[in-house]
Design a protein around this motif. Structure first.
Motif, PDB file in Angstrom:
ATOM      1  N   LEU B  33       0.844  -1.211   0.000  1.00 12.02           N
ATOM      2  CA  LEU B  33       0.000   0.000   0.000  1.00 12.02           C
ATOM      3  C   LEU B  33       0.872   1.251   0.000  1.00 12.02           C
ATOM      4  CD1 LEU B  33      -2.860  -0.810   2.537  1.00 12.02           C
ATOM      5  CD2 LEU B  33      -3.175   0.021   0.218  1.00 12.02           C
ATOM      6  N   MET B  34       1.889   1.249   0.893  1.00 13.78           N
ATOM      7  CA  MET B  34       2.803   2.406   0.984  1.00 13.78           C
ATOM      8  C   MET B  34       3.422   2.719  -0.375  1.00 13.78           C
ATOM      9  SD  MET B  34       5.160   2.159   4.419  1.00 13.78           S
ATOM     10  CE  MET B  34       6.422   3.292   3.876  1.00 13.78           C
ATOM     11  N   LYS B  35       3.938   1.674  -1.027  1.00 10.61           N
ATOM     12  CA  LYS B  35       4.653   1.875  -2.290  1.00 10.61           C
ATOM     13  C   LYS B  35       3.703   2.294  -3.408  1.00 10.61           C
ATOM     14  CE  LYS B  35       8.415   1.591  -2.405  1.00 10.61           C
ATOM     15  NZ  LYS B  35       9.362   2.663  -1.959  1.00 10.61           N
ATOM     16  N   ASP B  36       2.498   1.693  -3.434  1.00  4.96           N
ATOM     17  CA  ASP B  36       1.544   2.037  -4.488  1.00  4.96           C
ATOM     18  C   ASP B  36       1.081   3.491  -4.355  1.00  4.96           C
ATOM     19  OD1 ASP B  36      -0.152   1.385  -6.737  1.00  4.96           O
ATOM     20  OD2 ASP B  36      -1.842   1.413  -5.348  1.00  4.96           O
ATOM     21  N   ILE B  37       0.784   3.908  -3.124  1.00  3.40           N
ATOM     22  CA  ILE B  37       0.326   5.285  -2.892  1.00  3.40           C
ATOM     23  C   ILE B  37       1.438   6.270  -3.259  1.00  3.40           C
ATOM     24  CG2 ILE B  37      -0.339   6.922  -1.068  1.00  3.40           C
ATOM     25  CD1 ILE B  37      -1.899   4.524   0.204  1.00  3.40           C
ATOM     26  N   GLU B  38       2.654   5.884  -2.923  1.00  5.51           N
ATOM     27  CA  GLU B  38       3.807   6.720  -3.282  1.00  5.51           C
ATOM     28  C   GLU B  38       3.883   6.872  -4.813  1.00  5.51           C
ATOM     29  OE1 GLU B  38       7.275   6.082  -0.556  1.00  5.51           O
ATOM     30  OE2 GLU B  38       8.210   5.626  -2.468  1.00  5.51           O
ATOM     31  N   ALA B  39       3.599   5.770  -5.518  1.00  7.80           N
ATOM     32  CA  ALA B  39       3.720   5.796  -6.979  1.00  7.80           C
ATOM     33  C   ALA B  39       2.619   6.630  -7.644  1.00  7.80           C
ATOM     34  CB  ALA B  39       3.690   4.367  -7.512  1.00  7.80           C
ATOM     35  N   PHE B  40       1.367   6.481  -7.185  1.00  2.63           N
ATOM     36  CA  PHE B  40       0.308   7.195  -7.919  1.00  2.63           C
ATOM     37  C   PHE B  40      -0.012   8.573  -7.363  1.00  2.63           C
ATOM     38  CE2 PHE B  40      -3.467   7.133  -5.329  1.00  2.63           C
ATOM     39  CZ  PHE B  40      -3.478   5.934  -4.617  1.00  2.63           C
ATOM     40  N   ALA B  41       0.338   8.824  -6.078  1.00  6.29           N
ATOM     41  CA  ALA B  41       0.012  10.132  -5.503  1.00  6.29           C
ATOM     42  C   ALA B  41       1.249  10.943  -5.119  1.00  6.29           C
ATOM     43  CB  ALA B  41      -0.874   9.950  -4.271  1.00  6.29           C
ATOM     44  N   GLY B  42       2.425  10.314  -5.141  1.00  2.00           N
ATOM     45  CA  GLY B  42       3.647  11.044  -4.793  1.00  2.00           C
ATOM     46  C   GLY B  42       3.759  11.320  -3.307  1.00  2.00           C
ATOM     47  N   VAL B  43       3.081  10.516  -2.502  1.00  2.00           N
ATOM     48  CA  VAL B  43       3.070  10.742  -1.053  1.00  2.00           C
ATOM     49  C   VAL B  43       3.534   9.489  -0.336  1.00  2.00           C
ATOM     50  CG1 VAL B  43       1.520  10.989   0.910  1.00  2.00           C
ATOM     51  CG2 VAL B  43       1.202  12.384  -1.096  1.00  2.00           C
ATOM     52  N   THR B  44       4.405   9.682   0.658  1.00  3.27           N
ATOM     53  CA  THR B  44       4.799   8.548   1.487  1.00  3.27           C
ATOM     54  C   THR B  44       3.967   8.576   2.758  1.00  3.27           C
ATOM     55  OG1 THR B  44       7.046   8.690   0.637  1.00  3.27           O
ATOM     56  CG2 THR B  44       6.728   7.411   2.648  1.00  3.27           C
ATOM     57  N   LEU B  45       3.046   7.645   2.880  1.00  6.58           N
ATOM     58  CA  LEU B  45       2.303   7.518   4.139  1.00  6.58           C
ATOM     59  C   LEU B  45       3.188   6.736   5.094  1.00  6.58           C
ATOM     60  CD1 LEU B  45      -1.448   6.626   3.390  1.00  6.58           C
ATOM     61  CD2 LEU B  45      -0.442   8.830   3.943  1.00  6.58           C
ATOM     62  N   GLN B  46       3.579   7.355   6.190  1.00  7.45           N
ATOM     63  CA  GLN B  46       4.424   6.674   7.160  1.00  7.45           C
ATOM     64  C   GLN B  46       3.635   5.537   7.818  1.00  7.45           C
ATOM     65  OE1 GLN B  46       7.592   7.137   7.447  1.00  7.45           O
ATOM     66  NE2 GLN B  46       7.664   8.888   6.058  1.00  7.45           N
ATOM     67  N   PRO B  47       4.335   4.506   8.332  1.00  4.87           N
ATOM     68  CA  PRO B  47       3.637   3.313   8.854  1.00  4.87           C
ATOM     69  C   PRO B  47       2.519   3.597   9.857  1.00  4.87           C
ATOM     70  CG  PRO B  47       5.977   2.890   8.705  1.00  4.87           C
ATOM     71  CD  PRO B  47       5.797   4.326   8.342  1.00  4.87           C
ATOM     72  N   ALA B  48       2.784   4.438  10.867  1.00  7.07           N
ATOM     73  CA  ALA B  48       1.749   4.672  11.880  1.00  7.07           C
ATOM     74  C   ALA B  48       0.551   5.405  11.275  1.00  7.07           C
ATOM     75  CB  ALA B  48       2.326   5.479  13.039  1.00  7.07           C
ATOM     76  N   THR B  49       0.818   6.308  10.360  1.00  9.29           N
ATOM     77  CA  THR B  49      -0.265   7.035   9.695  1.00  9.29           C
ATOM     78  C   THR B  49      -1.108   6.071   8.872  1.00  9.29           C
ATOM     79  OG1 THR B  49       1.186   8.949   9.527  1.00  9.29           O
ATOM     80  CG2 THR B  49      -0.760   8.958   8.136  1.00  9.29           C
ATOM     81  N   LEU B  50      -0.428   5.171   8.165  1.00  7.41           N
ATOM     82  CA  LEU B  50      -1.123   4.198   7.330  1.00  7.41           C
ATOM     83  C   LEU B  50      -2.024   3.309   8.189  1.00  7.41           C
ATOM     84  CD1 LEU B  50      -1.191   2.896   4.373  1.00  7.41           C
ATOM     85  CD2 LEU B  50       0.310   1.198   5.348  1.00  7.41           C
ATOM     86  N   TYR B  51      -1.478   2.795   9.304  1.00  7.38           N
ATOM     87  CA  TYR B  51      -2.280   1.883  10.127  1.00  7.38           C
ATOM     88  C   TYR B  51      -3.390   2.606  10.882  1.00  7.38           C
ATOM     89  CZ  TYR B  51      -0.566  -2.620   8.990  1.00  7.38           C
ATOM     90  OH  TYR B  51      -0.329  -3.787   8.305  1.00  7.38           O
ATOM     91  N   SER B  52      -3.157   3.874  11.198  1.00  6.55           N
ATOM     92  CA  SER B  52      -4.207   4.653  11.845  1.00  6.55           C
ATOM     93  C   SER B  52      -5.400   4.778  10.887  1.00  6.55           C
ATOM     94  CB  SER B  52      -3.641   6.036  12.179  1.00  6.55           C
ATOM     95  OG  SER B  52      -4.394   6.655  13.149  1.00  6.55           O
ATOM     96  N   ALA B  53      -5.088   5.096   9.630  1.00  6.34           N
ATOM     97  CA  ALA B  53      -6.156   5.241   8.626  1.00  6.34           C
ATOM     98  C   ALA B  53      -6.797   3.884   8.324  1.00  6.34           C
ATOM     99  CB  ALA B  53      -5.579   5.864   7.357  1.00  6.34           C
ATOM    100  N   LEU B  54      -5.958   2.842   8.234  1.00  5.72           N
ATOM    101  CA  LEU B  54      -6.497   1.498   7.945  1.00  5.72           C
ATOM    102  C   LEU B  54      -7.459   1.042   9.043  1.00  5.72           C
ATOM    103  CD1 LEU B  54      -3.782  -1.021   6.649  1.00  5.72           C
ATOM    104  CD2 LEU B  54      -6.010  -0.554   5.656  1.00  5.72           C
ATOM    105  N   SER B  55      -7.082   1.318  10.306  1.00  7.40           N
ATOM    106  CA  SER B  55      -7.942   0.868  11.415  1.00  7.40           C
ATOM    107  C   SER B  55      -9.293   1.583  11.371  1.00  7.40           C
ATOM    108  CB  SER B  55      -7.255   1.084  12.757  1.00  7.40           C
ATOM    109  OG  SER B  55      -7.104   2.450  13.035  1.00  7.40           O
ATOM    110  N   ARG B  56      -9.268   2.857  10.977  1.00 10.66           N
ATOM    111  CA  ARG B  56     -10.533   3.594  10.861  1.00 10.66           C
ATOM    112  C   ARG B  56     -11.382   3.031   9.725  1.00 10.66           C
ATOM    113  NH1 ARG B  56      -7.336   6.696  13.574  1.00 10.66           N
ATOM    114  NH2 ARG B  56      -8.041   8.480  14.786  1.00 10.66           N
ATOM    115  N   LEU B  57     -10.729   2.742   8.615  1.00 12.50           N
ATOM    116  CA  LEU B  57     -11.463   2.185   7.473  1.00 12.50           C
ATOM    117  C   LEU B  57     -12.048   0.818   7.839  1.00 12.50           C
ATOM    118  CD1 LEU B  57      -9.012   3.074   4.546  1.00 12.50           C
ATOM    119  CD2 LEU B  57     -11.218   4.143   5.031  1.00 12.50           C
TER     120      LEU B  57
END
Lengths: 158, 108
Positions: B33-57
């Protein structure tokens, strides 16, 4: 202290329920990100501080608005710190998903909000500053339009 | 223009939209997920940010975990997640259309 130990210590600070569900996955991802040099150790640890504050905020009961405001300050400050530490130019936006022209400025249109029990804090999407607070107790004041931690003050009761 | 209906309580955040957009293509684990988002949006979601958002979803029923493969747990978008993503992107597309139209008018 080794990096792995520091990471485990930070993850141990997450709320228990969250940690049991996501803790090991998060630890694996953090180590993988460091191993592949996608993130520096400092950025990852700062991000974990923000994550802990975020999840603690979310798990807070409605009866703890002052702690909530303090945690919101930590989230905002670490967010600003991470912005400074980013190596690449952030282009995250719905506009980029929609394949906006590359020379067009990409930005988030909606303000972010944090709900802590009855307190609703609206954050400026660009600066992270608190721009509006509703439902806070009468002795808590957040100056709108500033992003300094001093902007969250407690009014003395006379 | 008539005022819009209030948003549903589970409107995903912008980070959530990035994750849902990535999962709309295929199921992925955290690092993918981190790498794909970086590729299509140019953004690096850091691990804690990613899991925080994933847990909400996940708590909102917009994504669901799949059985772990070699310790990595993949996630996939749910039908509710697909609907939420479609609605959100449609709204954003409308805002982008109006904004670009107005900018073009100003440039004349």
């Amino acid at each position: 202290m080794s990096t792995r130990r520091a990471i485990r210590l930070m993850i141990a600070l997450y709320p228990r329920r969250w940690r049991r569900r996501y803790g090991s996955e998060l630890e694996d991802l953090v180590l993988e990100a460091i191993e592949h040099r996608d993130s520096s150790t400092t950025v990852v640890l700062l991000n974990l501080v923000q994550g802990v504050a975020n999840e603690r905020l979310r798990a807070l009961p409605a009866s703890a608005p002052l702690i909530a405001v303090a945690l919101a300050g930590v989230v905002t400050m670490t967010d600003l710190g991470l912005r400074e530490g980013r190596s690449s130019t952030p282009r995250a936006s719905i506009a980029s998903i929609l394949r906006a022209p590359s020379d067009a400025p990409a930005f988030t249109l909606r303000p972010r909000t944090r709900s802590i029990g009855s307190v609703q804090i609206t954050l400026d999407p660009l600066t992270g500053a608190a721009v509006a607070v509703t439902g806070a107790p009468a002795n808590v004041v957040i100056d709108p339009g500033t992003d300094q931690p001093e902007s969250v003050t407690q009014r003395s009761s006379h | 223009m008539s005022p819009k209906e209030p948003k549903e309580p589970l409107a995903p955040s912008d980070r959530g939209i990035l994750i849902l957009t990535s999962l709309a293509e295929s199921e992925k684990h955290g690092y993918a997920l981190m790498k794909d988002i970086e590729a299509f949006a140019g953004v690096t979601l850091q691990p804690a940010t990613l899991y925080s958002a994933l847990s909400r979803l996940e708590s909102g029923g917009l994504v669901e975990p799949l059985p772990a493969v070699e310790r990595r747990k993949p996630y996939r978008i749910t039908p509710a997640g697909s609907r939420a993503l479609h609605r959100n992107l449609s709204e954003s597309a409308e805002i982008a259309r109006v904004g670009l139209q107005r900018l073009a008018l100003n440039d004349r």
